[in-house]
Write a protein that holds these residues in place. Structure first.
Motif, PDB file in Angstrom:
ATOM      1  N   ARG A  24       0.884  -1.105  -0.096  1.00 32.14           N
ATOM      2  CA  ARG A  24       0.041  -0.236   0.070  1.00 32.14           C
ATOM      3  C   ARG A  24       0.830   1.311   0.001  1.00 32.14           C
ATOM      4  NH1 ARG A  24      -5.284   1.282   1.837  1.00 32.14           N
ATOM      5  NH2 ARG A  24      -5.555   3.549   1.302  1.00 32.14           N
ATOM      6  N   ILE A  25       2.040   1.292   0.888  1.00 32.26           N
ATOM      7  CA  ILE A  25       2.905   2.412   0.856  1.00 32.26           C
ATOM      8  C   ILE A  25       3.575   2.617  -0.579  1.00 32.26           C
ATOM      9  CG2 ILE A  25       5.065   3.183   1.913  1.00 32.26           C
ATOM     10  CD1 ILE A  25       2.645   3.061   3.837  1.00 32.26           C
TER      11      ILE A  25
ATOM     12  N   ALA B 142       2.470   1.601  -3.656  1.00 31.64           N
ATOM     13  CA  ALA B 142       1.518   1.790  -4.455  1.00 31.64           C
ATOM     14  C   ALA B 142       1.083   3.410  -4.347  1.00 31.64           C
ATOM     15  CB  ALA B 142       0.223   1.081  -4.544  1.00 31.64           C
ATOM     16  N   ASP B 143       0.851   3.971  -3.139  1.00 33.25           N
ATOM     17  CA  ASP B 143       0.502   5.420  -2.981  1.00 33.25           C
ATOM     18  C   ASP B 143       1.475   6.325  -3.223  1.00 33.25           C
ATOM     19  OD1 ASP B 143      -2.176   4.510  -1.920  1.00 33.25           O
ATOM     20  OD2 ASP B 143      -1.436   4.869   0.250  1.00 33.25           O
ATOM     21  N   ALA B 144       2.690   6.113  -2.931  1.00 34.56           N
ATOM     22  CA  ALA B 144       3.847   6.640  -3.308  1.00 34.56           C
ATOM     23  C   ALA B 144       4.229   6.743  -4.896  1.00 34.56           C
ATOM     24  CB  ALA B 144       5.186   6.551  -2.894  1.00 34.56           C
ATOM     25  N   ALA B 145       4.001   5.870  -5.724  1.00 39.76           N
ATOM     26  CA  ALA B 145       3.883   5.812  -7.000  1.00 39.76           C
ATOM     27  C   ALA B 145       2.969   6.570  -7.682  1.00 39.76           C
ATOM     28  CB  ALA B 145       3.998   4.300  -7.556  1.00 39.76           C
ATOM     29  N   GLU B 146       1.793   6.455  -7.230  1.00 40.73           N
ATOM     30  CA  GLU B 146       0.555   7.227  -7.693  1.00 40.73           C
ATOM     31  C   GLU B 146       0.655   8.559  -7.556  1.00 40.73           C
ATOM     32  OE1 GLU B 146      -4.188   7.449  -7.132  1.00 40.73           O
ATOM     33  OE2 GLU B 146      -3.179   5.962  -6.056  1.00 40.73           O
ATOM     34  N   PHE B 147       1.282   9.059  -6.207  1.00 42.71           N
ATOM     35  CA  PHE B 147       1.613  10.399  -6.157  1.00 42.71           C
ATOM     36  C   PHE B 147       2.548  11.111  -6.958  1.00 42.71           C
ATOM     37  CE2 PHE B 147       3.537  13.909  -3.408  1.00 42.71           C
ATOM     38  CZ  PHE B 147       2.457  14.670  -3.119  1.00 42.71           C
ATOM     39  N   PHE B 148       3.433  10.274  -7.492  1.00 44.31           N
ATOM     40  CA  PHE B 148       4.826  11.157  -8.146  1.00 44.31           C
ATOM     41  C   PHE B 148       4.333  10.585  -9.701  1.00 44.31           C
ATOM     42  CE2 PHE B 148       6.813  11.458  -4.381  1.00 44.31           C
ATOM     43  CZ  PHE B 148       7.709  12.598  -4.484  1.00 44.31           C
ATOM     44  N   GLU B 149       3.358   9.810 -10.114  1.00 44.68           N
ATOM     45  CA  GLU B 149       3.249   9.548 -11.335  1.00 44.68           C
ATOM     46  C   GLU B 149       2.867  10.764 -12.214  1.00 44.68           C
ATOM     47  OE1 GLU B 149       0.650   6.301 -13.914  1.00 44.68           O
ATOM     48  OE2 GLU B 149       0.092   6.597 -12.011  1.00 44.68           O
ATOM     49  N   PRO B 150       2.344  11.772 -12.025  1.00 42.88           N
ATOM     50  CA  PRO B 150       2.003  12.907 -12.727  1.00 42.88           C
ATOM     51  C   PRO B 150       3.356  13.755 -12.763  1.00 42.88           C
ATOM     52  CG  PRO B 150       0.241  13.033 -11.229  1.00 42.88           C
ATOM     53  CD  PRO B 150       1.269  11.818 -10.812  1.00 42.88           C
ATOM     54  N   LEU B 151       4.144  14.128 -11.953  1.00 46.36           N
ATOM     55  CA  LEU B 151       5.465  14.451 -11.989  1.00 46.36           C
ATOM     56  C   LEU B 151       6.512  13.878 -13.153  1.00 46.36           C
ATOM     57  CD1 LEU B 151       7.292  16.606 -11.312  1.00 46.36           C
ATOM     58  CD2 LEU B 151       8.144  15.349  -9.330  1.00 46.36           C
ATOM     59  N   ALA B 152       6.460  12.344 -12.872  1.00 48.52           N
ATOM     60  CA  ALA B 152       7.168  11.628 -13.841  1.00 48.52           C
ATOM     61  C   ALA B 152       6.602  11.700 -15.185  1.00 48.52           C
ATOM     62  CB  ALA B 152       7.186  10.176 -13.451  1.00 48.52           C
ATOM     63  N   GLU B 153       5.390  11.898 -15.585  1.00 48.89           N
ATOM     64  CA  GLU B 153       4.926  12.090 -16.737  1.00 48.89           C
ATOM     65  C   GLU B 153       5.269  13.269 -17.520  1.00 48.89           C
ATOM     66  OE1 GLU B 153       0.674  11.277 -16.400  1.00 48.89           O
ATOM     67  OE2 GLU B 153       0.730   9.128 -16.511  1.00 48.89           O
TER      68      GLU B 153
ATOM     69  N   PRO C 236       3.489 -10.619  -4.006  1.00 45.03           N
ATOM     70  CA  PRO C 236       2.520 -11.369  -4.530  1.00 45.03           C
ATOM     71  C   PRO C 236       1.472 -11.765  -3.158  1.00 45.03           C
ATOM     72  CG  PRO C 236       4.645 -12.805  -4.386  1.00 45.03           C
ATOM     73  CD  PRO C 236       5.002 -11.321  -4.455  1.00 45.03           C
ATOM     74  N   SER C 237       2.068 -11.421  -2.004  1.00 45.10           N
ATOM     75  CA  SER C 237       1.328 -11.480  -1.035  1.00 45.10           C
ATOM     76  C   SER C 237       1.705 -10.248   0.135  1.00 45.10           C
ATOM     77  CB  SER C 237       1.786 -12.654   0.013  1.00 45.10           C
ATOM     78  OG  SER C 237       3.134 -12.758   0.450  1.00 45.10           O
ATOM     79  N   PRO C 238       0.836  -9.938   1.037  1.00 47.92           N
ATOM     80  CA  PRO C 238       1.123  -8.852   1.696  1.00 47.92           C
ATOM     81  C   PRO C 238       2.465  -8.872   2.539  1.00 47.92           C
ATOM     82  CG  PRO C 238      -1.187  -9.684   2.248  1.00 47.92           C
ATOM     83  CD  PRO C 238      -0.489 -10.487   1.454  1.00 47.92           C
ATOM     84  N   ALA C 239       2.958  -7.442   2.375  1.00 49.93           N
ATOM     85  CA  ALA C 239       4.203  -7.305   3.143  1.00 49.93           C
ATOM     86  C   ALA C 239       4.096  -6.686   4.421  1.00 49.93           C
ATOM     87  CB  ALA C 239       5.212  -6.659   1.989  1.00 49.93           C
ATOM     88  N   ILE C 240       4.085  -7.081   5.405  1.00 45.95           N
ATOM     89  CA  ILE C 240       3.386  -6.543   6.735  1.00 45.95           C
ATOM     90  C   ILE C 240       4.705  -6.298   7.610  1.00 45.95           C
ATOM     91  CG2 ILE C 240       2.005  -6.619   8.707  1.00 45.95           C
ATOM     92  CD1 ILE C 240       0.247  -6.374   5.979  1.00 45.95           C
ATOM     93  N   LEU C 241       4.584  -5.174   8.251  1.00 47.13           N
ATOM     94  CA  LEU C 241       5.691  -5.032   9.288  1.00 47.13           C
ATOM     95  C   LEU C 241       5.024  -3.712  10.263  1.00 47.13           C
ATOM     96  CD1 LEU C 241       8.407  -2.237   7.928  1.00 47.13           C
ATOM     97  CD2 LEU C 241       6.521  -2.708   6.731  1.00 47.13           C
TER      98      LEU C 241
END
Length: 453
Positions: free
Chosen positions: A312-313, A315-326, A338-343
């Motif tokens: 989730r972290i 995905a949110d970071a990639a979505e946030f910076f996607e406009p700047l990268a474009e 493939p499975s939840p990476a929980i910590l």
């Protein structure tokens, strides 16, 4: 070598612990030996009383004539008086036997003791039993208790000598423990004094046997490592502040001085004020970033820790910076685990760390390049990886880039304050995570990994 005074040994915990165990073993020894002595003495007396009863029973079964005859014969055979038998008439006068006077006794057929003055001048302890016969006569059977008393004395002497040996050995052991502990504490004290005097590279010595003092020394050494790192960072921050903030402050002062010397029109004054405000805002942002890092390193936010999914972290970071990268024609891809990476962690801080890694990747990568965000779960802990196609980080600078305000020569003219990776490092330390910089050939790859528990 260390000189340890004997007066210092009793104040050590090891010596007092040794004394405590000495007292414990001493009382255990006394209790065990006392029980053995009591059981042995009781057994010997019980056997003696049983033998007296058996002899009384045997004599009682005999006829008066045979009884008297047998007692006289027994007296002749028992020269040493080990098992004396005597027979008295109704008035208590001796008829036969070595004991010529009937001793005082409490009751018939009950064992008792007295001191017998033998004709040879020796006095012996005698255990006896008096029985009233059917013909009115009195039978006395006895047993010499000298050997049994000697055995009792032998047991007591063994108790005393064993107790003294236990006391001496225990005291020597306690002194040895106290001496060893005092010398070791003197070694630790010497190292601590050198550390207090300013030698932060000094560490407390350990023996490697993982005892209590070794465990404490390892914890203190870890604290000293962290303290040395923080002191080094403080020194580095001071140097970096003096180096990096000097330029914007110089520009700010120079612009204000030019505006003061020259007669400028209102529009020029507005331009100068705007430039000064921009420089001041940049300085303010730098100090805010420094305060943010200090807040993170304070570990006060551990109370907000909860289960966080790195998928989730990322995905949110990639979505946030996607406009700047474009805007720069870059391709930003996200590859979840493939499975939840929980910590356990603070979601906002981990998001900020991921954003700083992406901001650096986009900032230092050329246009139309490729940025990758990857989350993976592994046996040694989940990790988040950000890689780019930029110039990369030289191997000699891969540790230094996490220092506050550090900027390599190649990035001096790039916008920023050199605190992004410092903030990521602070978040990693707060979450007990590791940061690793790798060569992506081309580009740079930074891995934020959770330590295994």
């Amino acid at each position: 070598m260390f000189s340890v005074h004997l007066s210092e040994i009793p104040r050590t915990i090891s010596f007092r612990t040794g004394l405590m165990f000495l007292a414990l073993f001493g009382f255990s020894f006394l209790g065990l030996f006392g029980y053995i002595y009591w059981q042995t003495a009781f057994y010997l007396k019980a056997e003696s009383d049983t033998a007296l009863l058996r002899q009384v029973d045997n004599r009682s079964r005999q006829t008066p004539e045979l009884r008297e005859q047998e007692i006289r014969k027994h007296d002749m055979q028992d020269v040493d008086g080990r098992l004396p038998h005597s027979l008295f008439d109704e008035q208590g006068k001796l008829i036969a036997g070595p004991i010529d006077t009937l001793p005082a006794f409490k009751a018939y057929d009950k064992p008792d003791e007295f001191r017998w003055d033998k004709p040879n001048g020796r006095t012996r302890p005698i255990r006896f039993m008096v029985h009233k016969l059917d013909d009115g006569k009195t039978l006395l059977v006895a047993q010499d208790m000298h050997d049994i008393h000697e055995f009792d004395e032998l047991l007591v002497h063994a108790l005393v000598s064993g107790g003294c040996l236990l006391l001496v050995v225990g005291l020597l052991g306690a002194i040895g423990l106290g001496y060893s502990a005092r010398r070791r504490l003197d070694t630790l004290s010497t190292s601590i004094k050198q550390i207090v005097e300013g030698d932060l590279s000094r560490r407390l010595p350990t023996r490697g046997n993982r005892d209590d003092i070794d465990r404490l020394a390892n914890v203190v050494n870890g604290m000293l490592d962290e303290l040395e790192r923080l002191m080094s960072e403080v020194k580095g921050v001071c140097d970096d502040i003096a180096h990096d903030l000097r330029t914007p402050l110089t520009r700010l002062i120079a612009g204000l001085e030019r505006a003061q010397r020259r007669g400028l029109i209102e529009e020029d004054y507005a331009v100068t004020v705007d430039a000064a405000l921009n420089e001041a805002r940049g300085l303010l942002l730098t100090f805010r970033a420094l305060l943010r890092i200090s807040e993170i390193e304070d570990s006060a936010r551990r109370s907000n820790f909860a289960e966080v999914d790195l998928n989730r972290i990322g995905a949110d970071a990639a979505e946030f910076f996607e406009p700047l990268a474009e805007e720069r024609g870059m391709t930003l891809t996200f590859e979840p685990a493939p499975s939840p990476a929980i910590l356990a962690g603070d979601a906002q801080l981990l998001f900020d760390a991921a954003c700083n890694l992406l901001d650096n990747a986009i900032k230092f990568s050329p246009d139309n390049s490729h940025i990758r965000v990857c989350v993976a779960g592994a046996a040694d802990g989940p990790c988040l990886t950000v890689s780019d196609d930029g110039p990369g980080i030289p191997e000699t600078e891969r540790e230094a880039v996490f220092r506050r305000l550090y900027r390599s020569e190649s990035s001096r003219h790039t916008p920023g304050n050199g605190l992004g990776l410092s903030m990521v490092a602070a978040v990693a330390r707060l979450h007990d995570m590791t940061l690793e910089v790798r060569d992506a050939a081309p580009g740079c790859e930074i891995v934020l990994r959770s330590a295994s528990r």
